[in-house]
Design a protein around this motif. Structure first.
Motif, PDB file in Angstrom:
ATOM      1  N   LEU A  55      32.286  19.510 -13.441  1.00  0.00           N
ATOM      2  CA  LEU A  55      31.560  20.753 -13.272  1.00  0.00           C
ATOM      3  C   LEU A  55      32.102  21.862 -13.630  1.00  0.00           C
ATOM      4  N   ALA A  56      33.288  22.331 -13.020  1.00  0.00           N
ATOM      5  CA  ALA A  56      33.876  23.543 -13.532  1.00  0.00           C
ATOM      6  C   ALA A  56      34.376  23.735 -14.637  1.00  0.00           C
ATOM      7  N   ALA A  57      34.780  22.618 -15.640  1.00  0.00           N
ATOM      8  CA  ALA A  57      35.191  22.487 -16.664  1.00  0.00           C
ATOM      9  C   ALA A  57      33.936  22.445 -17.803  1.00  0.00           C
ATOM     10  N   VAL A  96      37.772  38.794 -14.853  1.00  0.00           N
ATOM     11  CA  VAL A  96      37.172  38.078 -13.690  1.00  0.00           C
ATOM     12  C   VAL A  96      36.998  36.806 -13.795  1.00  0.00           C
ATOM     13  N   SER A  97      36.651  35.912 -14.987  1.00  0.00           N
ATOM     14  CA  SER A  97      36.387  34.542 -14.931  1.00  0.00           C
ATOM     15  C   SER A  97      37.892  33.802 -14.762  1.00  0.00           C
ATOM     16  N   GLU A  98      38.786  34.215 -15.362  1.00  0.00           N
ATOM     17  CA  GLU A  98      40.124  33.519 -15.035  1.00  0.00           C
ATOM     18  C   GLU A  98      40.878  33.833 -13.733  1.00  0.00           C
ATOM     19  N   ILE A  99      40.290  34.955 -13.291  1.00  0.00           N
ATOM     20  CA  ILE A  99      41.018  35.237 -11.856  1.00  0.00           C
ATOM     21  C   ILE A  99      40.292  34.388 -10.797  1.00  0.00           C
ATOM     22  N   ALA A 100      38.851  34.173 -10.885  1.00  0.00           N
ATOM     23  CA  ALA A 100      38.005  33.458 -10.222  1.00  0.00           C
ATOM     24  C   ALA A 100      38.248  32.112 -10.116  1.00  0.00           C
ATOM     25  N   LEU A 101      38.639  31.494 -11.425  1.00  0.00           N
ATOM     26  CA  LEU A 101      39.039  30.223 -11.494  1.00  0.00           C
ATOM     27  C   LEU A 101      40.452  29.924 -10.767  1.00  0.00           C
ATOM     28  N   LEU A 102      41.313  30.732 -10.984  1.00  0.00           N
ATOM     29  CA  LEU A 102      42.821  30.312 -10.150  1.00  0.00           C
ATOM     30  C   LEU A 102      42.522  30.654  -8.624  1.00  0.00           C
ATOM     31  N   ILE A 103      41.762  31.497  -8.067  1.00  0.00           N
ATOM     32  CA  ILE A 103      41.466  31.715  -6.997  1.00  0.00           C
ATOM     33  C   ILE A 103      40.868  30.245  -6.180  1.00  0.00           C
ATOM     34  N   GLY A 104      39.672  29.886  -7.013  1.00  0.00           N
ATOM     35  CA  GLY A 104      38.960  28.491  -6.517  1.00  0.00           C
ATOM     36  C   GLY A 104      40.075  27.497  -6.633  1.00  0.00           C
ATOM     37  N   GLN A 126      45.074  29.791 -18.809  1.00  0.00           N
ATOM     38  CA  GLN A 126      44.204  30.545 -19.588  1.00  0.00           C
ATOM     39  C   GLN A 126      42.926  29.632 -19.207  1.00  0.00           C
ATOM     40  N   ALA A 127      41.738  29.937 -19.017  1.00  0.00           N
ATOM     41  CA  ALA A 127      40.567  29.394 -18.216  1.00  0.00           C
ATOM     42  C   ALA A 127      40.279  28.018 -18.856  1.00  0.00           C
ATOM     43  N   VAL A 128      40.458  27.698 -20.508  1.00  0.00           N
ATOM     44  CA  VAL A 128      39.923  26.668 -20.887  1.00  0.00           C
ATOM     45  C   VAL A 128      40.878  25.575 -20.734  1.00  0.00           C
ATOM     46  N   GLU A 129      42.249  25.694 -20.903  1.00  0.00           N
ATOM     47  CA  GLU A 129      43.329  24.712 -20.939  1.00  0.00           C
ATOM     48  C   GLU A 129      43.257  24.418 -19.186  1.00  0.00           C
ATOM     49  N   LEU A 130      43.163  25.561 -18.268  1.00  0.00           N
ATOM     50  CA  LEU A 130      43.404  25.307 -17.071  1.00  0.00           C
ATOM     51  C   LEU A 130      42.266  24.402 -16.409  1.00  0.00           C
ATOM     52  N   SER A 131      40.918  24.529 -16.856  1.00  0.00           N
ATOM     53  CA  SER A 131      39.982  23.626 -16.379  1.00  0.00           C
ATOM     54  C   SER A 131      40.225  22.207 -16.836  1.00  0.00           C
ATOM     55  N   PHE A 132      40.664  21.795 -18.094  1.00  0.00           N
ATOM     56  CA  PHE A 132      41.199  20.749 -18.099  1.00  0.00           C
ATOM     57  C   PHE A 132      42.267  19.940 -17.325  1.00  0.00           C
ATOM     58  N   LEU A 133      43.083  20.974 -17.123  1.00  0.00           N
ATOM     59  CA  LEU A 133      44.333  20.465 -16.259  1.00  0.00           C
ATOM     60  C   LEU A 133      43.677  20.173 -14.940  1.00  0.00           C
ATOM     61  N   VAL A 134      42.981  21.056 -14.196  1.00  0.00           N
ATOM     62  CA  VAL A 134      42.256  20.978 -13.087  1.00  0.00           C
ATOM     63  C   VAL A 134      41.650  19.409 -12.970  1.00  0.00           C
ATOM     64  N   VAL A 135      40.988  18.976 -14.042  1.00  0.00           N
ATOM     65  CA  VAL A 135      40.117  17.521 -14.024  1.00  0.00           C
ATOM     66  C   VAL A 135      41.327  16.560 -14.057  1.00  0.00           C
ATOM     67  N   ALA A 179      48.697  16.646  -6.712  1.00  0.00           N
ATOM     68  CA  ALA A 179      48.610  16.891  -8.110  1.00  0.00           C
ATOM     69  C   ALA A 179      48.042  18.588  -8.387  1.00  0.00           C
ATOM     70  N   THR A 180      46.974  18.721  -7.400  1.00  0.00           N
ATOM     71  CA  THR A 180      46.402  19.995  -7.443  1.00  0.00           C
ATOM     72  C   THR A 180      47.259  21.066  -6.951  1.00  0.00           C
ATOM     73  N   ARG A 181      48.103  20.611  -6.087  1.00  0.00           N
ATOM     74  CA  ARG A 181      49.377  21.468  -5.403  1.00  0.00           C
ATOM     75  C   ARG A 181      50.305  21.923  -6.492  1.00  0.00           C
ATOM     76  N   VAL A 182      50.669  20.944  -6.990  1.00  0.00           N
ATOM     77  CA  VAL A 182      51.868  21.082  -8.350  1.00  0.00           C
ATOM     78  C   VAL A 182      51.202  22.004  -9.203  1.00  0.00           C
ATOM     79  N   LEU A 183      49.979  22.000  -9.510  1.00  0.00           N
ATOM     80  CA  LEU A 183      49.289  22.735 -10.702  1.00  0.00           C
ATOM     81  C   LEU A 183      49.348  24.154 -10.240  1.00  0.00           C
ATOM     82  N   VAL A 184      48.898  24.508  -8.965  1.00  0.00           N
ATOM     83  CA  VAL A 184      49.085  25.635  -8.307  1.00  0.00           C
ATOM     84  C   VAL A 184      50.393  26.399  -8.419  1.00  0.00           C
TER      85      VAL A 184
END
Length: 256
Positions: free
Chosen positions: A79-81, A118-126, A203-212, A226-231
C-alpha cells in the motif's frame, strides 16, 4: 467551463525537453508516468482545480506512505508503494496543470520542493518504526532518522546552490561542465557513484520498491532482518551521500 482534450493538456503541460531535464525528471516519469499523468491533469483542468492544491495532495500521499509502512506486514508495504506511485503521479500533474493554465508560481515551486522533503523523510522514519517492530523510539528509528537527515541535507545542498547563485546575481542555469569537480579523482568518483546509482536507494520511488522486497523476505524468514538491513543501508548511504554531495558541490564550479 473549459473542456480541453488530453492531447491539448499534454501539449501545453509537457513542453519539449521536459523528460530530459537534468536532475529534475525521475526515470519513472520518463518511463511511464508522463504518459499517464496528462489523463489525470486533464481531469483537474476540467474541474478547475488550481495546481497548488494538487501539490498539497501530493504531500498527503507522500506522508501517508510513511504512516502506512510503519505498521509492518506485506500489505502495508504494498500500500505504501501504491501511495508513492500516486505521489509521483501528482508530482507530474501539478506542474502540467500549472503550465497548461498559465498558473506557474514561485509558491508552487516552493511547495513542490517542500513536498519532496516531507515525503521522503516520512517514508524513511516510517521504515524505521517498521524495523523497530513497535511504535516506540529505539535504535532502528534513530538509524532511519539519520538516513532522513542525510536525504534532507542532500536536497538542501542542491537547493542552496540556486539560492547562493541568486544572491550573488548569477544565473540559475548551471552547465554540465560547471557541475564536474575540478579534481580528476573526484570527477571519477562522481561518475562512478552516478553509474552505480546508490543514491537512489534513499529516494521515495526506489525505496518503496525495496520496502516491498524486504517485506517479502521478512515474511519468508519470519523476522525483520531484511527490513533492518535496508534501514542500515539507508542510514549509511544517506549520511555518506550527503557528505559526498557537499564535497562535489564545493569542489565544482557550481558556485562561480
Amino acid at each position: 467551463m473549459s473542456k480541453p482534450s488530453v492531447a491539448e493538456v499534454r501539449a501545453g503541460g509537457q513542453p519539449a525537453g521536459i523528460k530530459e531535464r537534468t536532475n529534475e525528471e525521475h526515470w519513472a516519469g520518463r518511463l511511464y508516468m508522463r504518459d499517464l499523468s496528462p489523463y489525470v491533469s486533464t481531469v483537474f483542468v476540467r474541474l478547475g482545480v488550481p495546481p497548488n492544491p494538487i501539490t498539497y495532495l501530493m504531500m498527503v500521499f507522500g506522508v501517508l506512505s510513511g504512516v502506512v509502512v510503519a505498521f509492518g506486514g506485506l500489505w502495508s508495504a504494498i500500500l505504501a508503494a501504491v501511495f508513492i506511485q500516486i505521489y509521483l503521479l501528482l508530482d507530474c500533474s501539478d506542474g502540467e496543470v500549472a503550465r497548461y493554465t498559465g498558473r506557474t508560481s514561485v509558491a508552487g515551486i516552493y511547495l513542490d520542493r517542500i513536498g519532496h522533503y516531507v515525503s521522503e523523510i516520512a517514508l524513511l522514519i516510517g521504515l524505521g518504526l517498521r524495523a523497530q517492530g513497535e511504535f516506540e523510539p529505539g535504535g532502528w528509528v534513530v538509524l532511519a532518522m539519520a538516513a532522513a537527515l542525510g536525504v534532507a541535507l542532500i536536497k538542501a545542498e542542491t537547493d542552496n546552490v540556486v539560492v547562493a547563485r541568486a544572491k550573488a546575481g548569477l544565473p540559475e542555469q548551471i552547465t554540465d561542465e560547471a557541475m564536474r569537480p575540478r579534481s580528476s579523482g573526484l570527477s571519477l568518483a562522481r561518475r562512478l557513484a552516478s553509474a552505480l546509482m546508490v543514491h537512489r536507494v534513499v529516494q521515495a520511488v526506489e525505496l518503496s520498491f525495496l520496502v516491498v522486497v524486504a517485506a517479502v523476505v521478512d515474511l519468508l524468514l519470519g523476522d525483520l532482518l531484511a527490513t533492518r538491513v535496508l534501514v542500515v543501508a539507508c542510514a549509511f548511504i544517506g549520511v555518506l551521500m550527503s557528505i559526498a554531495h557537499f564535497v562535489s558541490v564545493v569542489a565544482s564550479r557550481r558556485l562561480e
